[in-house]
Every structure is written in structure tokens, then in C-alpha cells.
Motif scaffolding. Structure first.
Motif, PDB file in Angstrom:
ATOM      1  N   GLY A  13      63.339  28.758  66.545  1.00 46.97           N
ATOM      2  CA  GLY A  13      62.868  27.383  65.888  1.00 46.97           C
ATOM      3  C   GLY A  13      61.205  27.154  66.325  1.00 46.97           C
ATOM      4  O   GLY A  13      60.920  26.474  66.037  1.00 46.97           O
ATOM      5  N   TRP A  14      61.567  26.535  67.816  1.00 43.71           N
ATOM      6  CA  TRP A  14      60.200  25.814  68.283  1.00 43.71           C
ATOM      7  C   TRP A  14      58.565  27.593  68.546  1.00 43.71           C
ATOM      8  O   TRP A  14      57.768  26.756  67.893  1.00 43.71           O
ATOM      9  N   ALA A  15      59.372  28.182  67.926  1.00 43.94           N
ATOM     10  CA  ALA A  15      58.136  29.104  68.052  1.00 43.94           C
ATOM     11  C   ALA A  15      57.826  28.862  66.660  1.00 43.94           C
ATOM     12  O   ALA A  15      56.282  29.110  66.073  1.00 43.94           O
ATOM     13  N   THR A  16      58.589  29.000  65.745  1.00 46.93           N
ATOM     14  CA  THR A  16      58.292  28.807  64.116  1.00 46.93           C
ATOM     15  C   THR A  16      57.653  27.541  63.887  1.00 46.93           C
ATOM     16  O   THR A  16      56.827  27.387  62.876  1.00 46.93           O
ATOM     17  N   ALA A  17      58.463  26.062  64.300  1.00 43.38           N
ATOM     18  CA  ALA A  17      57.758  25.628  64.269  1.00 43.38           C
ATOM     19  C   ALA A  17      56.401  25.066  65.022  1.00 43.38           C
ATOM     20  O   ALA A  17      54.895  24.224  63.860  1.00 43.38           O
ATOM     21  N   LEU A  18      55.256  25.557  65.629  1.00 46.13           N
ATOM     22  CA  LEU A  18      54.574  25.772  65.886  1.00 46.13           C
ATOM     23  C   LEU A  18      53.701  26.191  65.231  1.00 46.13           C
ATOM     24  O   LEU A  18      53.150  26.509  65.138  1.00 46.13           O
ATOM     25  N   HIS A  19      54.348  27.330  64.815  1.00 46.83           N
ATOM     26  CA  HIS A  19      53.568  28.667  64.027  1.00 46.83           C
ATOM     27  C   HIS A  19      53.060  27.585  62.582  1.00 46.83           C
ATOM     28  O   HIS A  19      51.904  27.923  61.683  1.00 46.83           O
ATOM     29  N   LEU A  20      54.237  26.458  62.160  1.00 52.31           N
ATOM     30  CA  LEU A  20      53.806  26.502  60.745  1.00 52.31           C
ATOM     31  C   LEU A  20      52.769  25.217  61.185  1.00 52.31           C
ATOM     32  O   LEU A  20      51.847  24.504  60.443  1.00 52.31           O
ATOM     33  N   SER A  21      53.081  24.339  62.309  1.00 52.23           N
ATOM     34  CA  SER A  21      51.875  23.695  62.191  1.00 52.23           C
ATOM     35  C   SER A  21      50.638  24.147  62.534  1.00 52.23           C
ATOM     36  O   SER A  21      50.093  23.930  62.234  1.00 52.23           O
ATOM     37  N   ASN A  22      50.428  24.965  63.076  1.00 55.13           N
ATOM     38  CA  ASN A  22      49.716  25.665  63.471  1.00 55.13           C
ATOM     39  C   ASN A  22      48.611  25.903  62.221  1.00 55.13           C
ATOM     40  O   ASN A  22      46.995  26.044  62.085  1.00 55.13           O
ATOM     41  N   ARG A  23      49.678  26.090  61.097  1.00 57.60           N
ATOM     42  CA  ARG A  23      49.176  26.318  60.282  1.00 57.60           C
ATOM     43  C   ARG A  23      49.252  25.722  58.847  1.00 57.60           C
ATOM     44  O   ARG A  23      48.573  25.720  57.876  1.00 57.60           O
ATOM     45  N   GLY A  24      48.855  24.416  59.387  1.00 54.57           N
ATOM     46  CA  GLY A  24      48.662  23.566  58.263  1.00 54.57           C
ATOM     47  C   GLY A  24      49.925  22.559  58.186  1.00 54.57           C
ATOM     48  O   GLY A  24      49.300  21.991  56.907  1.00 54.57           O
ATOM     49  N   TYR A  25      50.789  22.836  58.475  1.00 59.65           N
ATOM     50  CA  TYR A  25      52.111  22.203  57.909  1.00 59.65           C
ATOM     51  C   TYR A  25      52.503  21.081  58.683  1.00 59.65           C
ATOM     52  O   TYR A  25      51.749  21.148  60.011  1.00 59.65           O
ATOM     53  N   GLU A  26      52.368  20.659  58.418  1.00 63.11           N
ATOM     54  CA  GLU A  26      53.333  18.916  58.832  1.00 63.11           C
ATOM     55  C   GLU A  26      54.924  18.800  59.089  1.00 63.11           C
ATOM     56  O   GLU A  26      55.277  19.294  58.216  1.00 63.11           O
ATOM     57  N   VAL A  27      54.726  19.077  60.229  1.00 66.79           N
ATOM     58  CA  VAL A  27      56.200  20.010  60.823  1.00 66.79           C
ATOM     59  C   VAL A  27      57.283  19.040  61.331  1.00 66.79           C
ATOM     60  O   VAL A  27      56.204  17.496  62.182  1.00 66.79           O
TER      61      VAL A  27
END
Length: 391
Positions: A13-27
């Protein structure tokens, strides 16, 4: 797109949250932080030093300028779940918020009940919350390849077409789970499938293999963002455990004959698979199933690969076959399909000598944090309650 990551303080979950945030998603992250409590209860700790969740999120903002919303609470508390969803208003929900360890679920009756209650009821709450307030929201749910077991036929992606007495139908693939944890995942899959069919919800079930590795582009940016790495007999997974055992000079613990074959993937592919599922959502009423893995190895194969990589960096690595604490086939057929995510554009990271070298060096760096008393398994499938676990 607004994406809520439930269980965003955990390994995937942590790795996914950071990845999505880095890709421009609002997380947003929703987590009850119970995983940290279970570490304390079991008197174990991750190999890597994990900062408190508030500090992790603040450090991410300091480094990138990107904010991640945080909701601390339990999805089994329906009023809290609804309040959090209404405040965040997700367009997609990524659900990692479950007890994810087979050995944990097999400790005794209490841990089996905890696992099934937490996992099944929590997922049911999410389904009802989406139906009542966000019916167009896409649920991306982490399943497990362990739902299938080890059938003597090829494993398809969620469904199988069969002929019987002259008639043909496509049905959910038969499940043969190997622990109360895996059983909870099967219950989840059935409940989500049912909810999609009767309420028109949209969901993708990611039947994930065994994940290995620590670093993604995001978790490697700063030590305060580092991911957890479990090596103990309850939460540690095979390849991560082997690398840490090699780093401290402990024989690699191969359960039984070591012929158990499983599906594996790099943590970097985990986060990419979730992103691909979000970017191409299921249709209303559709319950998609993707087998999320890149390669298949036997436990013995993994041990030999770690031994070879360890020798290459100057480690003296031994392999030790030990009595298997689990009830499972140790020599079996295993051939699973995994084309759906590749068709969506996944470019896999394959297990290689260089990756093993990197993981081994990481284990060596933090080997001073290893508690050697937690290396061997303590939970027996055949003898529940035998493990000495703090209450």
C-alpha cells in the motif's frame, strides 16, 4: 483522478500510494495502523526502520510538493468508513486493508477469526459504501494467487470455460485455498463478484503472486520513505527471507522438499499493475480478474538463486531443508496464465542476478536489526495454538 488507498501504510500500500501520487493522482491513505500493532504483539520488527505515518507523508510533501490525505481508522467501523469516503470522494478505491499473512491466520482460533472478520467484513463494508454513495467508483482489490491452490490443470485468470453433459459455460475458476487467510480472500472474491452482478458495481480483482524487493522510484528517494521488509516466520515472504538469511549467515530455510512452485513479482510491478487497472477501469457490472505476477519459481529454485548471488558478493550461503510447518503439496504441477496485465502494457522487471545483488546488499546494510530468534517458523498448520504469541 482521486484514488483512496486503503491499507496505505503497509508493504504494498505504501509503495502504491507514493507511486500514484508521483504519477499525478490525488491520493488519500486510509489505514488503522494495526499492522504496526501486530509487530509489537508478535515481538517482531521490519528489517528497515519505518517512520510514523504522519512523518512519512510530511517527508513526501517536503520532497515532492505533493500532498497525501490521511484517514486513520478501521474499515470495520462503517460510520468512520462512510465519513472518510464522503470527505475524500474517491473515483477509485485500492483495497490493501487486510490481514495478509497465512501463518498469522493459522496461529490459533483467535487469529483465524480475527483474519476472517477483518478481511471479509471490511470488504463487505467497502462494497456497501460504494453502492450507497459512489456507485460509479472503481474498486481495485488485492487478491492472491493462493486462492487457486495447486490444481493439476492450468490456472486461468479468474474464469474457466467448461463442458459438462453436452453443455458449456464460463464459470469462476475453482478455488483451493491453503489457509484461513487465503479462504478470506476467496470469500472476498465471491462477495465482490456478487455485488457487481446485482448492483452493477465495477471491480478488478488482482490475484497477486509473492512480492519481493524494497525499492521503487519513490521509496528510494529518502530513507524516511523506505518500505518495510519482513523476514520473520509470520510475515516474511520467501525471497525476502532468503536474502536476509544469507546476509546474516543463516542457512536458507527451505520448507520440506522445496518443490512448492509459486508466482512472483517485483514490488515495482505491483505498483504499476495497480496503476494500469485504475487507468482502464472495469465496466459497470463487470468483475475482472487479473493474475498479477511475472514469473514462477519453486522454493528450491529461489534458494539456489540466492545462494549463487550470495556467493558472488562474498557470502557463504548454505541451504537447509526443514520440516514443513504447512500442509501443502511439495511436488506438483503449476502453470498459471498472466496475459491481461501484459496486454494493458505492463513491462515486467524480471528476477535477475543484479536484482538479487541489490536486495542482498540492502539486507546486508540493515542486518544489525535482525532478531535471529525470529528466523525460524513458529506456526504449525497441524498444531494450532502451539506458537507462543503475546496477547
Amino acid at each position: 483522478m482521486k484514488v483512496l488507498v486503503i491499507g496505505g501504510d503497509g508493504y504494498c500500500g505504501w509503495a502504491t500510494a507514493l507511486h500514484l501520487s508521483n504519477r499525478g493522482y490525488e491520493v488519500g491513505i486510509l489505514d488503522n495502523l494495526v499492522r504496526r500493532h501486530w509487530d509489537q504483539q508478535l515481538c517482531i520488527d521490519t528489517l528497515t526502520p519505518i517512520a510514523p505515518i504522519h512523518q512519512r507523508i510530511q517527508r513526501w510533501k517536503d520532497l515532492t510538493g505533493k500532498s497525501i490525505d490521511l484517514y486513520v481508522g478501521d474499515i470495520n467501523d462503517y460510520s468512520f468508513l462512510i465519513e472518510s469516503l464522503l470527505e475524500f470522494e474517491p473515483e477509485a478505491v485500492v483495497h490493501f486493508g487486510e490481514q495478509r499473512s497465512a501463518p498469522f491466520s493459522m496461529i490459533d482460533r483467535e487469529h483465524a477469526v480475527l483474519t476472517q472478520t477483518n478481511n471479509v467484513v471490511g470488504t463487505l463494508n467497502i462494497l456497501y459504501a460504494i453502492r450507497e454513495h459512489f456507485p460509479d467508483c472503481h474498486l481495485v482489490k488485492l487478491g492472491t494467487m493462493g486462492e487457486y491452490g495447486t490444481p493439476n490443470i492450468d490456472i486461468e485468470e479468474g474464469y474457466i470455460t467448461i463442458e459438462h453433459n453436452g453443455r458449456k459455460d464460463t464459470l469462476p475458476y475453482p478455488k483451493q485455498p491453503g489457509s484461513f487467510y487465503h479462504l478470506s480472500k476467496v470469500h472476498d472474491s465471491h462477495n465482490i463478484h456478487f455485488a457487481c452482478k446485482i448492483w452493477g458495481l465495477r471491480a478488478t480483482d488482482l490475484n497477486q503472486g509473492v512480492v519481493y524487493g524494497v525499492l521503487t522510484d519513490e521509496t528510494g528517494m529518502d530513507e524516511m520513505l523506505i518500505n518495510r521488509l519482513d523476514y520473520d516466520g509470520v510475515f516474511g515472504t520467501a525471497l525476502n527471507r532468503f536474502c536476509i538469511q544469507a546476509a546474516i549467515g543463516h542457512p536458507l530455510t527451505v520448507y520440506g522438499k522445496g518443490g512448492q512452485t509459486r508466482a512472483f513479482l517485483d514490488i515495482r510491478d505491483t505498483v504499476r499493475c495497480v496503476e494500469l487497472a485504475i487507468a482502464t477501469p472495469a465496466e459497470p457490472g463487470q468483475f475482472r480478474v487479473f493474475n498479477q505476477f511475472t514469473e514462477m519459481f519453486s522454493v528450491s529454485n529461489l534458494a539456489m538463486m540466492v545462494k549463487k548471488a550470495g556467493n558472488a558478493v562474498g557470502l557463504d550461503v548454505d541451504i537447509q531443508n526443514m520440516e514443513n510447518p504447512r500442509v501443502e503439496l511439495e511436488d506438483h504441477y503449476f502453470n498459471a496464465k498472466n496475459t491481461n496485465l501484459l496486454d494493458l502494457g505492463l513491462q515486467p522487471h524480471y528476477l535477475s542476478d543484479s536484482l538479487l545483488d541489490s536486495l542482498l546488499n540492502f539486507a546486508i546494510k540493515y542486518k544489525g536489526r535482525v532478531d535471529k530468534n525470529e528466523i525460524l517458523p513458529k506456526v504449525s498448520w497441524r498444531n494450532p495454538g502451539s506458537a507462543k504469541i503475546a496477547k
